[in-house]
Design a protein around this motif. Structure first.
Motif: not given
Length: 126
Positions: A42, A49, A61
């Protein structure tokens, strides 16, 4: 917009047989994506990612600044389903007009299916 709605509704038939994808082969194809994305941790790069992307909400994200185009697309197609990934991987700029992603897309059915298999389980390619 209409295409996004069809994908969201599950009405657009996927071009590739995702269940038949090969994660090991997908890891090799993913090298085309690795300059901007990582799928095994991550950690954001130029792009967000991709850990756990399959069935993850779009534009979700943390600590990544998505383009306005991507956040607007996420309102129409809220989840990265396999079908949504199929469409986007084939033609990112056609699916999300104004996306920051410069990649032209994957044109071969097997490459798309293999990358999706890899994204579903990156550890299978280790």
């Amino acid at each position: 917009m209409m295409f996004g709605a069809l994908v969201a509704a599950g009405l657009a038939a996927p071009s590739a047989a995702f269940a038949d994808g090969d994660a090991v082969a997908g890891a090799k194809v993913f090298k085309k994506c690795a300059a901007c994305h990582v799928a095994t941790e991550a950690k954001n790069r130029v792009g967000p990612h991709l850990v756990g992307i399959v069935d993850r909400p779009m534009a979700s994200v943390e600590d990544y600044k998505y383009s306005k185009a991507m956040t607007e697309h996420a309102a129409e197609v809220p989840t990265w389903t396999e079908e949504a990934l199929d469409a986007y991987l084939r033609d990112p700029r056609g699916v999300v007009k104004g996306t920051k992603m410069a990649f032209a897309g994957l044109k071969k059915d097997d490459e798309v299916a293999n990358v999706i298999a890899y994204l579903k389980d990156p550890s299978a390619a280790e």
